[in-house]
Scaffold this active site. Structure first.
Site, PDB file in Angstrom:
ATOM      1  N   GLU A 338      -8.094  31.739 -14.096  1.00 28.90           N
ATOM      2  CA  GLU A 338      -9.070  31.436 -13.046  1.00 28.90           C
ATOM      3  C   GLU A 338      -9.375  32.621 -12.141  1.00 28.90           C
ATOM      4  OE1 GLU A 338      -5.042  29.785 -11.819  1.00 28.90           O
ATOM      5  OE2 GLU A 338      -6.322  29.716 -13.565  1.00 28.90           O
ATOM      6  N   ASP A 380     -31.967  62.719 -23.935  1.00 35.50           N
ATOM      7  CA  ASP A 380     -33.070  63.659 -24.057  1.00 35.50           C
ATOM      8  C   ASP A 380     -32.505  65.068 -23.869  1.00 35.50           C
ATOM      9  OD1 ASP A 380     -35.588  64.668 -24.322  1.00 35.50           O
ATOM     10  OD2 ASP A 380     -36.255  64.156 -22.310  1.00 35.50           O
ATOM     11  N   ASP A 658     -35.384  60.066 -18.486  1.00 32.51           N
ATOM     12  CA  ASP A 658     -36.050  59.981 -17.183  1.00 32.51           C
ATOM     13  C   ASP A 658     -37.554  59.836 -17.291  1.00 32.51           C
ATOM     14  OD1 ASP A 658     -36.696  62.453 -18.132  1.00 32.51           O
ATOM     15  OD2 ASP A 658     -36.005  63.580 -16.373  1.00 32.51           O
ATOM     16  N   ASP A 662     -38.997  57.045 -22.276  1.00 29.48           N
ATOM     17  CA  ASP A 662     -37.595  56.649 -22.443  1.00 29.48           C
ATOM     18  C   ASP A 662     -37.333  55.201 -22.022  1.00 29.48           C
ATOM     19  OD1 ASP A 662     -36.759  59.244 -23.261  1.00 29.48           O
ATOM     20  OD2 ASP A 662     -36.786  59.892 -21.177  1.00 29.48           O
ATOM     21  N   ASN A 726       3.349  29.096 -21.418  1.00 24.69           N
ATOM     22  CA  ASN A 726       3.733  27.993 -20.537  1.00 24.69           C
ATOM     23  C   ASN A 726       3.327  26.645 -21.117  1.00 24.69           C
ATOM     24  OD1 ASN A 726       4.875  29.681 -18.681  1.00 24.69           O
ATOM     25  ND2 ASN A 726       3.126  29.673 -17.280  1.00 24.69           N
ATOM     26  N   ASN A 751       1.043  28.801 -11.039  1.00 23.28           N
ATOM     27  CA  ASN A 751      -0.107  29.538 -11.580  1.00 23.28           C
ATOM     28  C   ASN A 751      -0.799  30.335 -10.482  1.00 23.28           C
ATOM     29  OD1 ASN A 751      -1.491  29.939 -14.102  1.00 23.28           O
ATOM     30  ND2 ASN A 751      -3.258  28.950 -13.173  1.00 23.28           N
ATOM     31  N   ASP A 755      -1.265  34.369 -10.121  1.00 20.89           N
ATOM     32  CA  ASP A 755      -2.605  34.951 -10.000  1.00 20.89           C
ATOM     33  C   ASP A 755      -2.715  35.850  -8.775  1.00 20.89           C
ATOM     34  OD1 ASP A 755      -3.727  33.933 -12.301  1.00 20.89           O
ATOM     35  OD2 ASP A 755      -4.355  32.064 -11.367  1.00 20.89           O
TER      36      ASP A 755
END
Length: 916
Positions: A338, A380, A658, A662, A726, A751, A755
């Site tokens: 999460e 380029d 540029d 392109d 787990n 958990n 985390d």
């Protein structure tokens, strides 16, 4: 001129393919249609073109222009506008992991509503909700700031252009300045040096006109346009509008000369507009997007298998289906990494901040990871490998040896001309000043000038020698010296003599051939070659004409180039050392491209031209693109096809450009890179904008991208394998233990604590050997990692079950709190400690040590885990204090776990030759 086809023979069909292919097909078809229309205007006489667009050489009436503006719309091309803040906010939450967490929050909330009268509000709901909000808001804020910075880079000026308009039917034409977006089809536009071309023009008159088409073609030098003053019958030598010498296209600019032209296309109907229109809308998926999806689906598949199993086993063995459902939801949360959206976003945001210190604006956060995964960079040539300026590389006598006399005469010609100096003239002047040569112009006075024109392709100055301190003899003082500089063929044709080894000798056929071979040899090196010749005449008059450019003496040659950057070779080697292959894809010609690439150490091999690309289908192009290093004379469609061909071979492709030409390739690439001086459409199409066009900046970005990806994949693999272990342990316990091995709330707190320890992951370092190779998402590798390393932790979960059951007597429901407390502590400590085992393929602490933030967080969480059973939280969580005799067993378990994990890691690396 060479014929260039604008589109490949094989177009992607409009439907049934991915969005990227449909966009490519739109670009190709749109560009082809516009090119054909412009080619027709180029082939027609000027008078016919005026008739076709219902215009006159005197210009439109103001009322006619107003009607056309209302009918056709403003002269602007389609472009992506930055999304509104609320759209950007919604997009920040459009992430598979966030959607999974949101669904779990909703399920948990609905579940709590059913027992709201009996149970207090479930604290898991706001905890998970906060994770979702923080992750989404962090991503939104970083991308919003970057988007605002990119928008600020655009020039905020209104550009005008000169058009010829009439107030009424019988009124005289007048030249007026109007904003470019008010230009309409049929307008007669006046062009002069420094002007931007406001739309696609068919030239009606032109004198000494040079157009810079670098943004469209990639050519370093300005392109001469036809002198149409004497006749205008149209031309039919090319189907490429960029090469037509009587067309001036939107997006280009005038470097010298003057012209008038009638507008034949505006806005989206221009050649530029045909490319821009197909670039608007949702961007194609990149390797990052594809990788995240694959990993998301992998974890979802694990969840769809494991959660129903846990639910069924608990329901059947315990008989309490409501409690089984609650526990299954907790397992689903436990299986879901999460914190992944937050860790990924924090990683990317930290990478963006780091890159900003190196003058890099990251418009899209995902591009940082793509930069790290990039194994092919298409770039380029101009301004990236070269300095984007023309210099005089050498000045040679007719046999190819360096001769300072050639430079002196060239300097006189460039210095004394009164017209607008072009880039070549400036390069000559700069070379004399840079080399600290003797200032020779003090010895001469300007008499007359024969200006440059495109028919003669040369210009001459006539000079009188000054008497300095009596240095000029009477004979020299009575003479004028004509100095001519221009195209080799034209100048050589006027020569009757040649300077050979300091002596003036007749120009024999043998010497003419040798001089021609010298010029051609330098042309083959990718140099632009001009000839320099002189003629000495009696000082009898002050006015000279083209007829006087005869009987010349060839002095030698000048050779020009856009020089390679001094650090280009070092930057290319650094990229190669880091596993990034560089391919040059340029609109410039093949000789220049090959010369520059060879100078910076690129193994050129065979140069492939855009015309060859057009002759290949997609399968053939994939093979050719993989084997080719340099592509030349490539137009926008061909550049985009080359990028897609490389991607089809499994490469993660970056594109650095540029120009207008392109934009399509920038958008199709996995990571588009542009510069702040680029045209707007290139900056809009790019993911990353460099404030300096420097490959060394890119090399640092690549390393930062791999660092970011490494920390992200580290979190996924460690968390997914730990969570899987787990859940696997829960399955075993559920089958054999008559009570819940851990309560749902305990599982969520465990958990959450793990985390929190992972929040320091973005500040961890990666081993240097990891950063040497491109890194990409590998869902299969993550699944394999979970299946191998997850059960490793389950071994010690099961030994803890046996320990609590047999040694500490926690073998009934009356003692389940003791059992659950013992497993909670062991599970959290092993899960947290294993971070140091899994974060590197080396021996932890000895060969590779985590950063201080990671060490501090893991120590803090482990201390928290041991404190909880003795804390006031124990009663809330259904836990109890552990006996002190438990902790020696815990220490032995942790040591054995580290040793087993290191052994499994060594086997895994030998077996699969990979780790993170």
């Amino acid at each position: 001129m060479t014929n260039t086809t604008l589109t490949p023979q094989k177009l992607a069909p409009p439907g049934g393919r991915a969005r990227r292919e449909r966009k490519a097909a739109e670009l190709e078809a749109g560009t082809r249609a516009v090119a054909e229309r412009l080619a027709r205007f180029s082939a027609l006489p000027g008078s016919q073109v005026l008739q076709d667009v219902r215009a006159t050489p005197q210009g439109l009436r103001q009322d006619e222009a107003g009607e056309r503006l209302e009918r056709d719309g403003a002269n602007v091309v389609a472009h992506d506008r930055g999304p509104r803040w609320y759209a950007q906010l919604a997009r920040a939450f459009r992430n598979p992991f966030i959607l999974i967490l949101t669904a779990l929050v909703v399920i948990m909330y609905v579940q709590w509503l059913q027992v709201a009268d009996e149970e207090p509000f479930d604290p898991k709901i706001p905890i998970l909700g906060a994770m979702v909000l923080i992750s989404g808001l962090l991503r939104f804020w970083q991308e919003y700031r970057s988007s605002a910075a990119a928008t600020a880079l655009r020039a905020l000026v209104t550009t005008t252009t000169a058009v010829q308009r009439r107030a009424g039917r019988d009124a005289a034409p007048a030249t007026v300045e109007i904003p470019m977006d008010r230009v309409v089809k049929g307008d007669v536009v006046r062009l002069a040096a420094g002007d931007l071309v406001p739309a696609d023009l068919r030239l009606l008159t032109a004198k000494d006109l040079m157009i810079s088409q670098a943004a469209l073609s990639g050519e370093s030098l300005p392109t001469p346009k036809a002198d149409t003053r004497t006749h205008d019958y149209g031309q039919s030598t090319t189907t490429d509008p960029v090469e037509a010498d009587n067309l001036a296209l939107m997006g280009t600019s005038v470097t010298s000369g003057t012209a008038t032209g009638v507008v034949v296309a505006t806005g989206s109907e221009t050649y530029f507009g045909s490319m821009a229109g197909s670039l608007v809308g949702e961007r194609p998926e990149t390797s990052f997007d594809t990788g995240v999806k694959k990993v998301s689906y992998l974890l979802i598949r694990f969840m769809l298998v494991m959660v129903p199993l846990v639910f069924a086993i608990n329901g059947f063995t315990k008989g309490d289906w409501a409690e089984a459902f609650t526990f299954a939801v907790a397992v689903a949360v436990g299986l879901t990494p999460e914190m992944l959206p937050m860790v990924v976003t924090t990683n990317l945001a930290r990478g963006a901040v780091t890159m900003s210190r190196h003058k890099v604006v990251v418009k899209r956060l995902n591009a940082i990871q793509n930069l790290g995964a990039m194994d092919v960079l298409c770039t380029d040539k101009t301004g990236t490998l070269t300095e984007d300026r023309i210099v005089l590389d050498r000045y040679l006598d007719v046999r190819g040896g360096e001769d300072s006399e050639v430079l002196e005469y060239a300097y006189l010609n460039s210095h004394f001309q009164t017209g607008l100096r072009n880039l070549l003239d400036q390069a000559v002047i700069d070379r004399v000043l840079e080399a600290e040569e003797v200032v020779v112009d003090a010895r001469f006075t300007m008499v007359d000038e024969i200006p440059f024109d495109f028919a003669r392709r040369r210009m001459s100055v006539v000079l009188a020698r000054n008497e300095l301190d009596g240095s000029a003899d009477e004979h020299a003082a009575g003479e004028h010296c004509l100095v001519t500089k221009g195209a080799v063929e034209e100048v050589l044709a006027l020569c009757t003599h040649i300077t050979d080894r300091g002596a003036r000798v007749p120009l024999t056929d043998a010497l003419r051939r040798e001089a021609t071979l010298t010029a051609e040899a330098n042309n083959r090196l990718g140099l632009r070659v001009l000839a320099v010749a002189t003629r000495t005449m009696p000082a009898e008059r002050e006015t000279y004409t083209v007829a006087d450019e005869a009987g010349l003496t060839l002095i030698g040659f000048l050779a020009f180039l856009d020089p390679p950057k001094k650090d280009a070779a070092r930057a290319l080697q650094a990229l190669a050392d880091n596993g990034v292959a560089v391919k040059v894809v340029t609109g410039d010609n093949e000789l220049v491209a090959a010369r520059v690439c060879a100078d910076v150490g690129i193994d050129v091999g065979r140069v492939v031209t855009g015309a060859e690309v057009d002759g290949l289908d997609d399968a053939e192009l994939r093979v050719l693109a993989a084997a080719t290093t340099v592509f030349a004379k490539a137009n926008p469609v061909q550049k985009a096809r080359i990028v897609r061909a490389l991607q089809a071979e499994g490469h993660t492709v970056g594109f650095l450009g540029d120009g207008i030409n392109d934009a399509a390739a920038l958008r199709d690439a996995d990571v588009g890179i542009s510069v702040d001086t680029a045209v707007d459409i290139a900056k809009e199409s790019a993911d990353i904008i460099l404030l300096e066009k420097d490959l060394m900046v890119l090399e640092r970005g690549v390393i930062q991208g791999r660092q970011t990806f490494g920390n992200t994949i580290k979190y996924i693999k460690m968390t997914a394998s730990s969570n899987f272990g787990n859940v696997f342990s829960v399955l075993v316990a559920s089958a054999f233990i008559p009570f819940q091995p851990m309560l749902a709330m305990q599982l969520l707190v465990q958990n959450l604590a793990y985390d929190i320890s992972q929040l320091a992951t973005p500040w961890d370092r990666m081993d240097k050997d990891y950063l040497r190779e491109p890194r990409a998402w590998d869902a299969r590798g993550i699944g394999r990692f979970m299946l191998v390393l997850g059960p490793t932790s389950s071994v010690f979960d099961i030994t803890t079950y046996l320990l609590m059951w047999h040694v500490f007597g926690a073998n009934s429901e009356a003692h389940q709190a003791l059992f659950q407390s013992g497993w909670f502590v062991e599970g959290l400590l092993t899960q947290t400690l294993v971070v140091h085992m899994l974060r590197t393929r080396k021996v932890p602490f000895l060969q590779s040590r985590a950063t201080a933030p990671v060490l501090a967080m893991t120590a803090l969480v482990m201390a928290f885990g041991m404190w909880v059973p003795f804390s006031p939280l124990a009663g809330v969580l259904g836990m109890q204090a552990l006996p002190l005799t438990y902790f020696p067993w815990l220490a032995g378990t942790l040591l054995a776990y580290c040793l087993l994990t290191q052994g499994v890691k060594s086997w895994y690396i030998r077996r699969f030759n990979t780790w993170l």
